[in-house]
Design a protein around this motif. Structure first.
Motif, short mmCIF file in Angstrom:
data_model
loop_
_atom_site.label_atom_id
_atom_site.label_comp_id
_atom_site.label_asym_id
_atom_site.label_seq_id
_atom_site.Cartn_x
_atom_site.Cartn_y
_atom_site.Cartn_z
N LEU A 143 -2.56 4.31 6.73
CA LEU A 143 -2.42 3.37 5.63
C LEU A 143 -3.79 2.79 5.30
O LEU A 143 -4.44 2.18 6.16
CB LEU A 143 -1.43 2.26 6.01
CG LEU A 143 -1.19 1.18 4.96
CD1 LEU A 143 -0.55 1.80 3.70
CD2 LEU A 143 -0.27 0.08 5.52
N LYS A 146 -3.05 -2.91 2.84
CA LYS A 146 -1.74 -3.51 2.68
C LYS A 146 -1.62 -4.33 1.40
O LYS A 146 -0.60 -5.00 1.19
CB LYS A 146 -1.42 -4.39 3.89
CG LYS A 146 -1.28 -3.60 5.18
CD LYS A 146 -0.84 -4.49 6.33
CE LYS A 146 -0.64 -3.67 7.61
NZ LYS A 146 -0.14 -4.50 8.73
N LYS A 148 -1.54 -4.45 -2.82
CA LYS A 148 -1.12 -3.56 -3.92
C LYS A 148 -2.37 -3.02 -4.63
O LYS A 148 -3.29 -3.77 -4.95
CB LYS A 148 -0.25 -4.32 -4.92
CG LYS A 148 0.24 -3.45 -6.06
CD LYS A 148 1.16 -4.22 -6.98
CE LYS A 148 1.66 -3.31 -8.10
NZ LYS A 148 2.59 -4.01 -9.03
N ILE A 165 -1.30 2.32 -3.82
CA ILE A 165 -0.59 1.62 -2.74
C ILE A 165 0.32 0.58 -3.38
O ILE A 165 -0.12 -0.20 -4.24
CB ILE A 165 -1.57 0.95 -1.76
CG1 ILE A 165 -2.51 1.99 -1.14
CG2 ILE A 165 -0.81 0.18 -0.68
CD1 ILE A 165 -3.59 1.39 -0.26
N PHE A 179 5.66 -0.29 2.89
CA PHE A 179 4.60 0.08 1.97
C PHE A 179 4.78 1.53 1.53
O PHE A 179 5.27 2.36 2.30
CB PHE A 179 3.21 -0.06 2.62
CG PHE A 179 2.88 -1.44 3.09
CD1 PHE A 179 2.31 -2.37 2.22
CD2 PHE A 179 3.16 -1.82 4.39
CE1 PHE A 179 2.00 -3.65 2.66
CE2 PHE A 179 2.87 -3.10 4.83
CZ PHE A 179 2.29 -4.02 3.95
N GLN A 181 2.34 4.58 0.04
CA GLN A 181 0.97 5.03 -0.28
C GLN A 181 1.06 6.45 -0.82
O GLN A 181 1.66 7.32 -0.20
CB GLN A 181 0.11 4.98 0.98
CG GLN A 181 -1.32 5.47 0.72
CD GLN A 181 -2.22 5.26 1.91
OE1 GLN A 181 -2.61 4.14 2.23
NE2 GLN A 181 -2.52 6.35 2.61
#
Length: 505
Positions: A143, A146, A148, A165, A179, A181
């Motif tokens: 990831l 975190k 947007k 994301i 989340f 991605q």
């Protein structure tokens, strides 16, 4: 001297590219520049359009995945992700347009989520702690962040594409549950872009070659009259006595006008040269006799005649008479030379016809009181002629002077003036010696006399009618004569009327 001339000729040959080459090069460059601008605009717009479509496609896919995952009530797990992705969100308005499937593998998902199977798309789902719980294919498991992040071009693992994301929030609890991605590789886009660029470059090279060939062919075709004009001028430069002319051009454009104007200038130049040559020839021929006569009398006086008063008076009188005749001849030759060039110096001059005719008519009545000179005027209004006033007077004086000079017992001269639609006519009639029919066509020639002996006694040099004819023709008119021996002669002169008077009447 020959070496210098040879170098000059070589310098003339090394004068640079021809106008055809310049025109072809300029047109080719112009077409190349236009096509280049078109190609750049096409390339940019196509690339931007493809990029924007890929971005929107990725955003739609991520939004749909997020919308389905939002149906979970708790933190995302592997089973919930698979379950939510297999079960599409059904809108009652979309039942006819979507395929609903709750069983099967990932490939059996509805058409919207079928994009997850694209090789270029790397979509991963994480729980709130950032642990990977779903991925469409191996390649990117970490990831990145975190927060947007909207779709933007990034390079990951030596691959360039859109990275996006998006946090997932539960529709029930409004809490963040994971989340999404997504990374969409743009390698296929770059391949398309490179092929498009290569295609445009090839087309541009082909267009440049074709435009160069077409430009050369067209420039050669359209500039061919200029080449002919150049060759004609070069021929005239090498041989001024050549009678070559520019051939007719039937293109009805500026080049045709240029050829016509050039031919007119060439004819005028040749006419002036001929006039000069004729002038010198005529003067030398006509002056030879009076000069010989004066020389003879002076030699006579120089030898022994100056001691004899009678011979002295006779020689002086004869010499003075010949000098007067030479003066008159030179003046008439100058008048004739000027008459041949009136179209250059007096082309825009005008004069009132009736006013000048009446003035000359009254003057001759005073000069020759023993003559009956009458004037018939059929003009209701004054008309304006396209002729210089002094030349119109000179023309009338020449004809009237001849009428008086060659009259016999009947000392009478008739003058009449009239007009047609666009011409002024004046007729001058005498009742004198007349002109034989075989001589009538020659009376306007230089130095021509019907009866040379009688003409010399009357003081004529045979140039008056030549001057009159030259004046009339240079002002776009005409003159003719009718005659009967021992009954008289009538001269008719026609001159153009200025158009404004035609419109007025």
């Amino acid at each position: 001297m020959k070496t210098i001339k040879k170098k000059r000729n070589e310098n003339k040959e090394l004068k640079g590219p021809s106008l055809t080459i310049k025109w072809a090069s300029a047109s080719s460059f112009f077409i190349f520049a236009v096509f280049t601008i078109f190609a750049v605009i096409t390339y940019k717009s196509s690339v931007n359009l493809i990029v924007e479509e890929e971005r929107e496609s990725l955003e739609r896919t991520v939004a749909e995945v997020g919308n389905r995952l939002a149906n979970a009530g708790e933190d995302l797990t592997v089973s919930e992700v698979y379950d939510k992705l297999k079960t599409p969100t059904i809108d009652i308005n979309d039942l006819d347009s979507k395929k609903v499937s709750v069983e099967g593998s990932l490939l059996e998902m509805d058409s919207m989520l079928s994009e997850l199977g694209e090789p270029a798309l790397f979509l991963t789902v994480y729980n709130t702690s950032g642990t990977l719980i779903f991925e469409t294919q191996k390649g990117q498991s970490e990831l990145i962040g975190k927060e947007k992040q909207a779709a933007e071009i990034r390079t990951l693992n030596d691959k360039t594409g859109f990275l996006m994301i998006q946090p997932v929030y539960s529709k029930e609890t409004r809490e963040q549950i994971g989340f999404i991605q997504a990374f969409f590789e743009l390698s296929s886009f770059y391949d398309i872009r490179n092929r498009l660029l290569l295609t445009l470059i090839i087309l541009e090279i082909i267009s440049f070659i074709l435009s160069s060939i077409l430009g050369f062919i067209l420039s050669s075709y359209f500039l061919k009259p200029l080449k002919v004009l150049r060759d004609t001028m070069d021929t005239i430069r090498k041989d001024p006595q050549s009678d070559i002319h520019m051939p007719d051009i039937h293109s009805n454009d500026e080049l045709a006008d240029l050829a016509e104007i050039f031919n007119e200038m060439l004819d005028r130049m040749r006419r002036y040269i001929e006039q000069q040559e004729q002038f010198v020839e005529d003067v030398s021929h006509e002056l030879r006799t009076p000069v010989a006569i004066i020389e003879g009398h002076l030699n006579l006086l120089n030898r022994w005649g100056k001691e004899d008063p009678e011979i002295l008076d006779e020689s002086l009188e004869a010499s003075l008479q010949e000098i007067v005749r030479m003066k008159s001849l030179v003046q008439e030759m100058l008048d004739l030379s000027r008459a041949e060039q009136v179209d250059v110096q007096y082309s825009n001059h005008t004069t009132n016809a009736k006013q000048v005719v009446y003035q000359v008519f009254n003057n001759f009545k005073i000069l020759y009181p023993d003559f009956v000179i009458t004037l018939d005027d059929d003009l209701l209004h004054e008309v304006t002629l396209g002729i210089y006033r002094n030349h119109f007077e000179q023309l009338l004086i020449i004809i009237l002077d001849n009428a008086v000079k060659y009259s016999t017992t009947r000392k009478e001269v008739h003058i009449s003036i009239s007009k047609t639609l666009n011409e002024f006519e004046i007729a001058i009639q005498d009742f004198g010696e007349g002109i034989p029919k075989e001589d009538l066509d020659k009376i306007f020639n230089r130095f021509y006399r019907v009866d040379k002996a009688r003409a010399r006694n009357k003081g004529g040099n045979g140039l008056g009618l030549s001057i009159a004819k030259q004046l009339v023709e240079n002002y776009k008119g005409r003159i003719d004569a009718e005659s009967v021996v021992h009954q008289g002669t009538i001269f008719r002169i026609y001159l153009p009327i200025v158009e404004k008077d035609i419109m007025k009447e």
